[in-house]
Scaffold this motif. Structure first.
Motif, PDB file in Angstrom:
ATOM      1  N   ARG A   1     -52.278 -39.112-111.415  1.00  0.00           N
ATOM      2  CA  ARG A   1     -53.001 -40.216-110.773  1.00  0.00           C
ATOM      3  C   ARG A   1     -53.591 -39.737-109.440  1.00  0.00           C
ATOM      4  O   ARG A   1     -54.746 -39.997-109.138  1.00  0.00           O
ATOM      5  CB  ARG A   1     -52.057 -41.399-110.547  1.00  0.00           C
ATOM      6  CG  ARG A   1     -52.775 -42.617-109.997  1.00  0.00           C
ATOM      7  CD  ARG A   1     -51.807 -43.728-109.663  1.00  0.00           C
ATOM      8  NE  ARG A   1     -51.210 -44.304-110.850  1.00  0.00           N
ATOM      9  CZ  ARG A   1     -49.916 -44.584-110.971  1.00  0.00           C
ATOM     10  NH1 ARG A   1     -49.100 -44.311-109.992  1.00  0.00           N
ATOM     11  NH2 ARG A   1     -49.442 -45.139-112.065  1.00  0.00           N
TER      12      ARG A   1
ATOM     13  N   LYS B   1     -56.530 -37.574-110.070  1.00  0.00           N
ATOM     14  CA  LYS B   1     -57.704 -38.359-110.456  1.00  0.00           C
ATOM     15  C   LYS B   1     -58.339 -39.013-109.219  1.00  0.00           C
ATOM     16  O   LYS B   1     -59.560 -38.991-109.058  1.00  0.00           O
ATOM     17  CB  LYS B   1     -57.283 -39.435-111.464  1.00  0.00           C
ATOM     18  CG  LYS B   1     -58.450 -40.174-112.058  1.00  0.00           C
ATOM     19  CD  LYS B   1     -57.988 -41.220-113.031  1.00  0.00           C
ATOM     20  CE  LYS B   1     -59.158 -42.079-113.458  1.00  0.00           C
ATOM     21  NZ  LYS B   1     -59.833 -42.752-112.360  1.00  0.00           N
TER      22      LYS B   1
ATOM     23  N   ASP C   1     -62.002 -38.479-107.853  1.00  0.00           N
ATOM     24  CA  ASP C   1     -62.888 -39.629-107.644  1.00  0.00           C
ATOM     25  C   ASP C   1     -63.431 -39.655-106.218  1.00  0.00           C
ATOM     26  O   ASP C   1     -64.571 -40.041-105.981  1.00  0.00           O
ATOM     27  CB  ASP C   1     -62.152 -40.945-107.936  1.00  0.00           C
ATOM     28  CG  ASP C   1     -61.872 -41.117-109.425  1.00  0.00           C
ATOM     29  OD1 ASP C   1     -62.491 -40.384-110.217  1.00  0.00           O
ATOM     30  OD2 ASP C   1     -61.027 -41.958-109.781  1.00  0.00           O
TER      31      ASP C   1
ATOM     32  N   TYR D   1     -57.303 -31.096-119.664  1.00  0.00           N
ATOM     33  CA  TYR D   1     -57.949 -32.125-118.851  1.00  0.00           C
ATOM     34  C   TYR D   1     -59.378 -31.690-118.527  1.00  0.00           C
ATOM     35  O   TYR D   1     -59.601 -30.655-117.896  1.00  0.00           O
ATOM     36  CB  TYR D   1     -57.132 -32.317-117.563  1.00  0.00           C
ATOM     37  CG  TYR D   1     -57.499 -33.540-116.764  1.00  0.00           C
ATOM     38  CD1 TYR D   1     -57.938 -34.694-117.376  1.00  0.00           C
ATOM     39  CD2 TYR D   1     -57.376 -33.540-115.378  1.00  0.00           C
ATOM     40  CE1 TYR D   1     -58.262 -35.811-116.632  1.00  0.00           C
ATOM     41  CE2 TYR D   1     -57.697 -34.657-114.626  1.00  0.00           C
ATOM     42  CZ  TYR D   1     -58.142 -35.791-115.266  1.00  0.00           C
ATOM     43  OH  TYR D   1     -58.464 -36.896-114.531  1.00  0.00           O
TER      44      TYR D   1
ATOM     45  N   ARG E   1     -61.708 -32.851-116.653  1.00  0.00           N
ATOM     46  CA  ARG E   1     -62.344 -33.019-115.335  1.00  0.00           C
ATOM     47  C   ARG E   1     -62.164 -31.811-114.427  1.00  0.00           C
ATOM     48  O   ARG E   1     -62.802 -31.731-113.386  1.00  0.00           O
ATOM     49  CB  ARG E   1     -61.792 -34.266-114.633  1.00  0.00           C
ATOM     50  CG  ARG E   1     -62.216 -35.546-115.318  1.00  0.00           C
ATOM     51  CD  ARG E   1     -61.869 -36.737-114.463  1.00  0.00           C
ATOM     52  NE  ARG E   1     -62.712 -36.827-113.275  1.00  0.00           N
ATOM     53  CZ  ARG E   1     -62.621 -37.779-112.363  1.00  0.00           C
ATOM     54  NH1 ARG E   1     -61.723 -38.720-112.526  1.00  0.00           N
ATOM     55  NH2 ARG E   1     -63.399 -37.789-111.309  1.00  0.00           N
TER      56      ARG E   1
ATOM     57  N   ARG F   1     -63.289 -28.691-109.652  1.00  0.00           N
ATOM     58  CA  ARG F   1     -63.871 -29.827-110.381  1.00  0.00           C
ATOM     59  C   ARG F   1     -64.827 -29.315-111.471  1.00  0.00           C
ATOM     60  O   ARG F   1     -65.558 -28.346-111.264  1.00  0.00           O
ATOM     61  CB  ARG F   1     -64.636 -30.678-109.376  1.00  0.00           C
ATOM     62  CG  ARG F   1     -65.614 -31.649-109.961  1.00  0.00           C
ATOM     63  CD  ARG F   1     -66.566 -32.092-108.879  1.00  0.00           C
ATOM     64  NE  ARG F   1     -65.900 -33.013-107.972  1.00  0.00           N
ATOM     65  CZ  ARG F   1     -65.755 -34.322-108.210  1.00  0.00           C
ATOM     66  NH1 ARG F   1     -66.242 -34.841-109.305  1.00  0.00           N
ATOM     67  NH2 ARG F   1     -65.155 -35.087-107.363  1.00  0.00           N
TER      68      ARG F   1
ATOM     69  N   ASP G   1     -67.894 -39.466-115.979  1.00  0.00           N
ATOM     70  CA  ASP G   1     -66.774 -40.391-115.962  1.00  0.00           C
ATOM     71  C   ASP G   1     -66.836 -41.442-117.068  1.00  0.00           C
ATOM     72  O   ASP G   1     -65.825 -41.981-117.464  1.00  0.00           O
ATOM     73  CB  ASP G   1     -66.674 -41.059-114.590  1.00  0.00           C
ATOM     74  CG  ASP G   1     -65.229 -41.305-114.243  1.00  0.00           C
ATOM     75  OD1 ASP G   1     -64.360 -40.664-114.876  1.00  0.00           O
ATOM     76  OD2 ASP G   1     -64.979 -42.145-113.364  1.00  0.00           O
TER      77      ASP G   1
ATOM     78  N   SER H   1     -58.838 -47.664-114.562  1.00  0.00           N
ATOM     79  CA  SER H   1     -58.193 -46.411-114.152  1.00  0.00           C
ATOM     80  C   SER H   1     -58.137 -45.386-115.281  1.00  0.00           C
ATOM     81  O   SER H   1     -57.528 -44.334-115.135  1.00  0.00           O
ATOM     82  CB  SER H   1     -56.789 -46.697-113.629  1.00  0.00           C
ATOM     83  OG  SER H   1     -56.063 -47.391-114.609  1.00  0.00           O
ATOM     84  N   ASN H   2     -58.796 -45.705-116.408  1.00  0.00           N
ATOM     85  CA  ASN H   2     -58.826 -44.799-117.564  1.00  0.00           C
ATOM     86  C   ASN H   2     -57.432 -44.480-118.108  1.00  0.00           C
ATOM     87  O   ASN H   2     -57.156 -43.339-118.479  1.00  0.00           O
ATOM     88  CB  ASN H   2     -59.541 -43.487-117.219  1.00  0.00           C
ATOM     89  CG  ASN H   2     -61.012 -43.692-116.937  1.00  0.00           C
ATOM     90  OD1 ASN H   2     -61.498 -44.822-116.973  1.00  0.00           O
ATOM     91  ND2 ASN H   2     -61.720 -42.617-116.674  1.00  0.00           N
TER      92      ASN H   2
END
Lengths: 73, 605
Positions: B274, B277, B281, B309, B311, B340, B346, B421-422
């Protein structure tokens, strides 16, 4: 990937002989050459490096600042 | 082993020696340079023979060994460099016509320390932070180089340190004292394992970006501020929270410290994912996961789960060392450098949900990626999902691990999808395995046989027909007060209990064990009068009281205060009183509401 970084170097034994090609040996003997960074007179003792340029050779003495600058100028 | 040595020695000592040398050189080609330097050293020192061979191999061996093990292995980029001295021997050497070539003069001194340091000093701008050098001033640049050079000088021994100070550090700091200050800060970062893995790596990554953007601005001040930020992390007081994000143009960096292993074990990966993320963000371009020894296992789990992952890219996993002030010596440190993935969009989460037709209530198969006490991570169709401990089973469990195993595939139902929050939340409580629907439920006031499985401060948990969980509130276990030892002793027993409540909505049944028998307290109240004397038997000892069974099978407690008042052996009653021993007591008070009998020692009467 390994890249080779070649550090061209002249051994003390070959120094005068090589510099003769550029007529620099006599100039060093006569204290006519100055460090291109700090303007200190280049001697056989403090000569650290020289760089080949369009116009001839740039000499650097063994001051740390000059050592560092020699790799950039 | 002896046989092997005998077989090898059959060939003779010299061929065996050469074979070992060959093996060592193949294993690590840099060893050839060290061996050459070692062989030529005595000839050079005594007669100045093999001068060029000795100087070149000595410089290359030291420089390459240092750069490989102290710099390159800690950098995120995969480029490696090998430093090699190329002798210019003749006037017609073609290199003498190559414009811009710098040629070093190598002195033939016995002491080659200065030549080694000078060569690495010359090579550093080409191998470390080469791209960002046009964006920082000379003081910054020199500080970085001199800090790395100091690390090399320490490898060269006491003389190396002296040479470094005399010929490299002192002349620079005499002119510019700011360099000295900056070097001290960089050395502090190095002491804590942050210099190359975090600071230099960040400059490397930043340099690539600035070069690509053709940004030639001077960011020296920002680099110094970034050093200060890293210093606040390493100097943070124990257990204190520090700002772990650094967004100051051009830096967009986050650090995530993994130090609290206990938190990691109970809460699992989710809080860290979290945080990752949130950092992404907010705009973090690079993220550093830093793990101290207690969190190494968790660090590995985290990185395993991040491999898929989309991202981020895991640029490098670094193993280094730091000086621990707590234990007073070097300790291991693991750092992961993440960057990143700019291509990631997103909106992909919702798109994937649609394309896989995933909705709340959908049945899905998922593979468990990580298991912790309270929550586990599951991958379903390439998406991450979470399952809490309570959703793992129809039964009460203490750890997700009781049900889920890493790498195994299970069937789940999507319980909730949080599009903001996906996050996808799962449950493994499938309707067809619900014991509530599988067995005939007992009726209220009926007596059923249950097996006691566990207890906490509120209730006992038991199984009815080996499947349905039945709860017995602690106070419903006995008409008398139960000590923790007595509660523990009941686990595993099968007992008859009376059904006292059925909660259809929450699918829970509550039972009472004590209601199988008649309430003895009205009788106790009548028969036990204040001042009555008995010879009882000690049934349990705690730090606050002794429990005593009276001849009429009623139980009471002697409080700690009464025991200490009695003095002598009762002052240390925990050590001196044993379960089963007889004890002279007097009834002090009967609490009918609390259903407790307070006793006192006859001695105190």
């Amino acid at each position: 990937m390994i890249k080779s970084i070649k550090i061209p170097a002249i051994h003390d034994k070959d120094l005068k002989h090589i510099l003769d090609k550029f007529d620099a040996s006599t100039k060093i003997d006569n204290k006519e050459i100055k460090c291109s960074n700090c303007n200190e007179i280049i001697t056989w003792d403090n000569l650290f490096a020289f760089k080949i340029t369009q116009t001839g050779l740039l000499f650097f003495c063994n001051e740390p600042d000059c050592i560092e600058k020699s790799s950039k100028q | 082993m002896d046989e092997l040595i005998k077989e090898i020695l059959k060939f003779g000592i010299l061929p065996t020696f050469l074979l070992v040398l060959l093996f060592l050189v193949i294993q690590d080609p840099d060893r050839a340079l060290k061996i050459r330097a070692l062989i030529t050293e005595p000839f050079f020192k005594l007669f100045k023979w093999f001068s060029k061979e000795y100087i070149a191999s000595n410089i290359s061996a030291h420089a390459n060994e240092f750069l490989n093990s102290n710099v390159f292995t800690l950098l995120a980029h995969s480029e490696r460099y090998k430093i090699k001295v190329k002798w210019v021997k003749e006037q017609d050497d073609p290199i003498l016509t190559e414009k811009g070539t710098l040629i070093l003069r190598m002195k033939e001194d016995d002491d080659q320390t200065r030549n080694i340091l000078s060569s690495v000093h010359i090579a550093l701008p080409r191998v470390v932070c080469s791209l960002i050098r046009s964006n920082i001033n000379s003081s910054c640049e020199k500080s970085i180089d001199l800090t790395i050079l100091k690390k090399l000088s320490e490898k060269l021994g006491k003389h190396g340190r002296l040479t470094y100070k005399k010929y490299f550090l002192d002349p620079e700091t005499e002119i510019d004292n700011a360099i000295n200050d900056l070097i001290k800060k960089l050395l502090a970062l190095d002491k804590h394992g942050f210099l190359i893995p975090v600071f230099i790596n960040e400059l490397e990554l930043l340099g690539e970006g600035l070069y690509a953007d053709n940004d030639k601005s001077d960011y020296s001040e920002q680099v110094i501020q970034f050093i200060e930020y890293l210093l606040t992390i390493i100097n943070r007081p124990l257990h204190s929270e520090v700002e772990l994000e650094y967004f100051s143009n051009p830096f967009k960096v986050s650090t995530i410290l993994l130090a609290k292993a206990q938190r990691a074990d109970t809460q699992g990966l989710k809080p860290y994912l979290r945080r990752l993320k949130i950092n992404l963000d907010k705009g973090s371009e690079s993220i550093y996961f830093i793990a101290y020894p207690l969190a190494f296992d968790f660090f590995d789990r985290l990185l395993n789960s991040l491999e898929s992952y989309e991202r981020i890219f895991i640029k490098k996993e670094i193993k280094t060392q730091y000086y621990s002030e707590l234990i007073g010596h070097q300790s291991n440190l693991k750092i992961a450098v993440l960057t990143r993935n700019d291509v990631f969009v997103d909106g992909e989460f919702e798109h994937k949900l649609d394309s896989c037709n995933l909705k709340e209530g959908s049945r899905v198969k998922g593979t468990v990626e990580d298991v912790s006490q309270k929550e586990s991570l599951v991958t379903i169709m390439g998406l991450r999902a979470y399952i809490s401990k309570n959703d793992c089973s129809w039964h009460s469990i203490s750890n997700c691990e009781d049900v889920l195993k890493i790498g195994q595939e299970y069937e789940f139902i999507i319980k909730k999808i949080d599009k903001t929050s996906n996050y996808i939340y799962l449950t493994h409580r499938l309707p067809e395995t619900n014991p509530w629907d599988l067995i005939d439920l007992p009726k209220i006031n009926s007596t059923i046989e249950v097996e006691l499985i566990s207890y906490d401060t509120i209730k006992f948990t038991s199984y009815y027909q080996n499947n349905l969980e039945i709860y017995i509130p602690i106070e419903e276990m006995s008409w008398f007060f139960l000590t923790p030892n007595q509660c523990r002793g009941l686990i595993g027993n099968t007992i008859n209990a009376k059904v006292i409540d059925i909660d259809d909505e929450n699918e829970k049944i509550y039972c009472s064990y004590r209601q199988i028998e008649e309430n003895p307290w009205p009788q106790i109240h009548k028969s036990l009068q204040k001042g009555m004397e008995f010879t009882g038997k000690v049934t349990d000892i705690t730090s606050n009281y002794i429990q005593v069974r009276l001849p009429n099978n009623f139980s009471g407690i002697i409080p700690r205060e009464s025991l200490q008042k009695a003095g002598f052996e009762y002052v240390n009653f925990e050590d001196n009183v044993v379960i089963g021993q007889g004890i002279e007591v007097v009834v002090s008070k009967v609490f009918i509401a609390k259903q407790k009998v307070r006793l006192d020692l006859k001695r105190n009467k």
